[in-house]
Enzyme design. Structure first.
Site, PDB file in Angstrom:
ATOM      1  N   ARG A 151       0.862  -1.176   0.000  1.00  0.00           N
ATOM      2  CA  ARG A 151       0.000   0.000   0.000  1.00  0.00           C
ATOM      3  C   ARG A 151       0.899   1.227   0.000  1.00  0.00           C
ATOM      4  NH1 ARG A 151      -1.859  -3.685   3.820  1.00  0.00           N
ATOM      5  NH2 ARG A 151      -3.952  -4.531   3.391  1.00  0.00           N
ATOM      6  N   LYS A 199      -1.802  -2.523   7.870  1.00  0.00           N
ATOM      7  CA  LYS A 199      -3.038  -2.098   8.515  1.00  0.00           C
ATOM      8  C   LYS A 199      -3.301  -2.925   9.770  1.00  0.00           C
ATOM      9  CE  LYS A 199      -6.549  -1.235   5.803  1.00  0.00           C
ATOM     10  NZ  LYS A 199      -7.590  -1.380   4.749  1.00  0.00           N
ATOM     11  N   HIS A 242      -1.943   2.234  -6.465  1.00  0.00           N
ATOM     12  CA  HIS A 242      -2.862   1.136  -6.198  1.00  0.00           C
ATOM     13  C   HIS A 242      -2.980   0.226  -7.417  1.00  0.00           C
ATOM     14  CE1 HIS A 242      -5.728  -0.604  -3.401  1.00  0.00           C
ATOM     15  NE2 HIS A 242      -6.569  -0.806  -4.410  1.00  0.00           N
ATOM     16  N   ARG A 280      -0.326  -2.213  -7.216  1.00  0.00           N
ATOM     17  CA  ARG A 280      -0.684  -3.273  -6.252  1.00  0.00           C
ATOM     18  C   ARG A 280      -1.537  -4.338  -6.951  1.00  0.00           C
ATOM     19  NH1 ARG A 280      -0.980  -4.416  -0.796  1.00  0.00           N
ATOM     20  NH2 ARG A 280      -3.001  -4.940   0.133  1.00  0.00           N
ATOM     21  N   HIS A 328      -2.985  -9.263   3.307  1.00  0.00           N
ATOM     22  CA  HIS A 328      -4.403  -9.454   3.576  1.00  0.00           C
ATOM     23  C   HIS A 328      -4.583 -10.509   4.658  1.00  0.00           C
ATOM     24  CE1 HIS A 328      -5.704  -6.837   0.466  1.00  0.00           C
ATOM     25  NE2 HIS A 328      -5.201  -7.553  -0.509  1.00  0.00           N
ATOM     26  N   TYR A 361      -8.214  -7.716  -6.030  1.00  0.00           N
ATOM     27  CA  TYR A 361      -6.943  -7.308  -6.615  1.00  0.00           C
ATOM     28  C   TYR A 361      -6.555  -8.156  -7.823  1.00  0.00           C
ATOM     29  CZ  TYR A 361      -6.440  -4.464  -2.494  1.00  0.00           C
ATOM     30  OH  TYR A 361      -6.647  -3.521  -1.525  1.00  0.00           O
TER      31      TYR A 361
END
Length: 375
Positions: free
Chosen positions: A210, A236, A305, A308, A331, A340
């Site tokens: 990210r 995250k 992005h 990604r 993830h 994705y």
């Protein structure tokens, strides 16, 4: 004879907060999560902005527990019709840009994001005892389905991605990179950042971090174990993952660290020529500079992005284990990979041309052709 006891369920006591009071408490909690790393500051501010919008549309003095599914629907519809404040207004007071014949409003993506923010508020309100029932369960207004990602957010094809990687990994800098875009003035040697730009593009294209993870990276996050270079990525929700660097990327990292402008006290990996940590908005400019070195036939606009998406798409298309791809991208759930994974031109044809159930038959056919006709 012993009689059994009867338990009586008392109604839940609800703290009848106003919409404004509930929003203030919730936003305070959301921002506190940034201290522990459970949320990024950017994500917390998105929640805070959406909740503030919800307060204005629902009415700050209304009691949160009094809101029904119909009330929530009215708020969602009001938000959907609200003009997109990101669009520039011209001198005549009209929204700038191409006319579509429709009233300018919020995009489907913005509507879906706003609905998620409101849902998160009511989930917390339910668990905290601010409402008896979550009104989102009775809400029926949803954003229309998006018709696919914008082109710049889709995965690059193999040819486009390889063109970008070759431009990033090529030694030296082309003459065009030694001038300021637009002005034509020659840049000083200490302002040239081609080695850093190469590392940025290679990390984004091959590891798919990210953009927040990329600009947050520090020099100390990269280490060597048994001869393999790793990047410890802080993602995250306070989660970390250690991702091995491909050899080309490791070489680019060493080349950049050898010329990095920061002093010993500067932790940030990616620095501007002034020695400051790169911001999220700077990364797109880096990609665009490297793209200018790519042959026009292999060049296509792409966002961080989108790179990604490129990482996920090509790793999965090449048969890489899905769990390994999940760990590279950071993830927590395999199902998220579907977002994705983009279609590649000719991918189905290649898959059917090498069908695993027909390989033995193809091998037998080749042997028969090599043996020739019976004599």
């Amino acid at each position: 004879m012993r009689l059994g006891t009867v338990s009586i369920m008392l109604p839940v006591q609800v703290n009848r907060l106003t919409v404004q009071e509930a929003a203030d408490r919730y936003v305070e909690l959301v921002r506190a999560k940034t201290v522990t790393g459970a949320l990024s500051p950017a994500t917390a501010e998105v929640y805070a902005r959406d909740v503030a919008t919800f307060v204005r549309l629902a009415g700050p003095d209304r009691v949160l527990d009094d809101l029904t599914g119909e009330d929530v629907d009215a708020v969602l519809l009001a938000f959907a019709r609200k003009p997109d404040e990101r669009r520039k207004i011209n001198g005549r007071g009209e929204a700038a840009g191409k006319s579509t014949g429709k009233e300018p409003g919020q995009s489907a993506a913005s509507q879906a994001r706003f609905r998620r923010s409101v849902s998160a508020l009511f989930r917390h309100a339910t668990s905290a005892g601010w409402v008896h029932l979550d009104p989102m369960a009775a809400s029926s207004v949803r954003a229309r389905e998006r018709g696919g990602l914008r082109p710049e957010r889709r995965a690059l094809t193999r040819e486009q991605a390889e063109g970008l990687i070759e431009a990033a990994a090529s030694p030296g800098a082309p003459p065009a990179e030694a001038t300021d875009s637009g002005s034509g003035r020659r840049r000083r040697a200490d302002q040239r950042t081609e080695v850093r730009d190469a590392l940025v593009v290679l990390l984004l294209t091959t590891l798919g971090p990210r953009v927040s993870e990329l600009v947050r990276a520090n020099v100390e996050d990269f280490y060597t174990n048994d001869g393999v270079r790793y990047w410890r990525i802080f993602g995250k929700g306070g989660r970390t993952r250690d991702v091995p660097l491909p050899d080309v990327v490791a070489v680019a990292l060493d080349a950049y660290l050898a010329v990095r402008a920061g002093g010993d006290g500067e932790k940030a990996l990616l620095l501007s020529w002034r020695g400051r940590r790169l911001a999220r908005g700077d990364v797109q400019a880096v990609i665009d500079r490297v793209q200018r070195q790519v042959d026009p036939g292999r060049r296509r606009e792409v966002t961080p992005h989108g790179l990604r998406h490129t990482t996920a798409t090509h790793l999965l298309a090449d048969g890489t284990d899905m769990d390994a791809v999940r760990r590279v991208l950071g993830h927590s759930d395999l199902s998220t990979l579907g977002r994705y994974r983009d279609d590649l031109p000719g991918e189905l044809e290649v898959a059917m041309g090498s069908h695993p159930l027909l390989r033995r038959r193809r091998g037998q056919a080749v042997q028969d052709d090599e043996a020739g006709p019976d004599t």
